[in-house]
Design an enzyme around this catalytic site. Structure first.
Site, PDB file in Angstrom:
ATOM      1  N   LYS A 105      44.069  43.889  38.053  1.00 23.31           N
ATOM      2  CA  LYS A 105      44.656  42.625  38.505  1.00 23.31           C
ATOM      3  C   LYS A 105      43.794  41.434  38.069  1.00 23.31           C
ATOM      4  O   LYS A 105      44.308  40.414  37.625  1.00 23.31           O
ATOM      5  CB  LYS A 105      44.747  42.664  40.035  1.00 23.31           C
TER       6      LYS A 105
ATOM      7  N   ARG B  19      48.821  39.980  52.857  1.00 18.33           N
ATOM      8  CA  ARG B  19      48.625  41.433  52.892  1.00 18.33           C
ATOM      9  C   ARG B  19      49.592  42.112  53.862  1.00 18.33           C
ATOM     10  O   ARG B  19      49.728  43.327  53.848  1.00 18.33           O
ATOM     11  CB  ARG B  19      47.207  41.772  53.334  1.00 18.33           C
TER      12      ARG B  19
ATOM     13  N   ARG C 268      33.646  55.046  36.365  1.00 21.45           N
ATOM     14  CA  ARG C 268      32.795  53.866  36.131  1.00 21.45           C
ATOM     15  C   ARG C 268      31.316  54.189  36.319  1.00 21.45           C
ATOM     16  O   ARG C 268      30.940  54.855  37.295  1.00 21.45           O
ATOM     17  CB  ARG C 268      33.116  52.782  37.158  1.00 21.45           C
TER      18      ARG C 268
ATOM     19  N   ARG D 279      28.737  53.371  41.683  1.00 15.49           N
ATOM     20  CA  ARG D 279      28.803  52.697  42.989  1.00 15.49           C
ATOM     21  C   ARG D 279      29.203  53.708  44.058  1.00 15.49           C
ATOM     22  O   ARG D 279      30.082  54.545  43.832  1.00 15.49           O
ATOM     23  CB  ARG D 279      29.853  51.584  42.951  1.00 15.49           C
TER      24      ARG D 279
ATOM     25  N   ARG E 206      41.269  54.324  49.918  1.00 18.09           N
ATOM     26  CA  ARG E 206      41.614  52.923  49.638  1.00 18.09           C
ATOM     27  C   ARG E 206      43.043  52.821  49.117  1.00 18.09           C
ATOM     28  O   ARG E 206      43.786  51.905  49.485  1.00 18.09           O
ATOM     29  CB  ARG E 206      40.647  52.332  48.602  1.00 18.09           C
TER      30      ARG E 206
END
Ligand SMILES: [Zn+2]
Length: 215
Positions: free
Chosen positions: A13, A88, A127, A160, A171
């Site tokens: 995004k 949201r 990542r 992370r 999530r």
């Protein structure tokens, strides 16, 4: 052109928003940045928001909507805005609609970046970053030159803590639960422009987004 951006974590995004800002000159309004700016500037609403944040509480909707309203009245939003991170929930979407009616503005598009969960999990869990020089890698898409070694020579790349599969799936499930009523809400108003980002490069997604927005 007044736009809301919706999309799951890892869908890109931020990348698309940057490209759209560069193309249209319309500002991206992220509620997190907006909150921090209002707190720093010590505006009336900023002070209110800070009191909640200091107490470890969520900033209530009426404060956030007030901040969004102030922001939309600024000169750079005359030709439009791209709202990111708000609304949201359906009650927030309803408040936004009322506030925009009051400002005599109408939402043009809800740009929904849609990427399959499996791909998002792969994107996020792959990542890695270098703790020494800050380089960012992806084990599949942009792997380091040698296994677990940065171009700067540092051995051992970092992941992370919340980029692990379990956290990512949690999530995503929270995102779907929260967002599907919003998609219904805006779908009924004929505003949802869905762009599929699965198996696509950022450039492909941008081309689809431009088409979806009539740019
Ligand atoms: Zn490095």
């Amino acid at each position: 052109m007044d736009i809301i951006l919706l999309g799951p974590p890892g869908a890109g995004k931020g990348t698309q928003a940057k490209k759209l800002v560069a193309l249209t000159g319309i500002p991206q309004i992220s509620t997190g940045d907006m909150l921090r700016a209002a707190v720093t500037a010590q505006t009336e609403l900023g002070k209110k928001a800070k009191a909640f944040m200091d107490a470890g509480k969520l900033v209530p909707d009426e404060v956030v909507i007030g901040l969004v309203e102030e922001r939309l009245k600024e000169k750079d939003c005359e030709k439009g805005f791209m709202l990111d991170g708000f609304p949201r929930t359906v009650p927030q979407a309803e408040s936004l609609e009322q506030m925009m009616n009051h400002l005599e503005r109408k939402l043009d598009h809800v740009l929904l970046l849609d990427v399959e969960d499996e791909e998002l999990v792969n994107r996020i869990t792959g990542r890695r970053t270098c703790g020494k020089c800050g380089a960012i890698y992806h084990l599949v898409f942009t792997p380091p030159p040698a296994a677990d070694t940065c171009t700067c020579g540092k051995k051992g790349l970092d992941q992370r803590a919340d980029d692990n599969e379990k956290t990512v799936r949690e999530r995503l499930s929270a995102y779907h639960k929260q967002t599907s009523p919003l998609i219904d809400f805006y779908g009924k108003r004929g505003l949802v422009r869905k762009v599929v980002g699965t198996n696509s490069t950022p450039e492909d997604v941008f081309a689809s987004a431009k088409r979806a927005l009539g740019l």
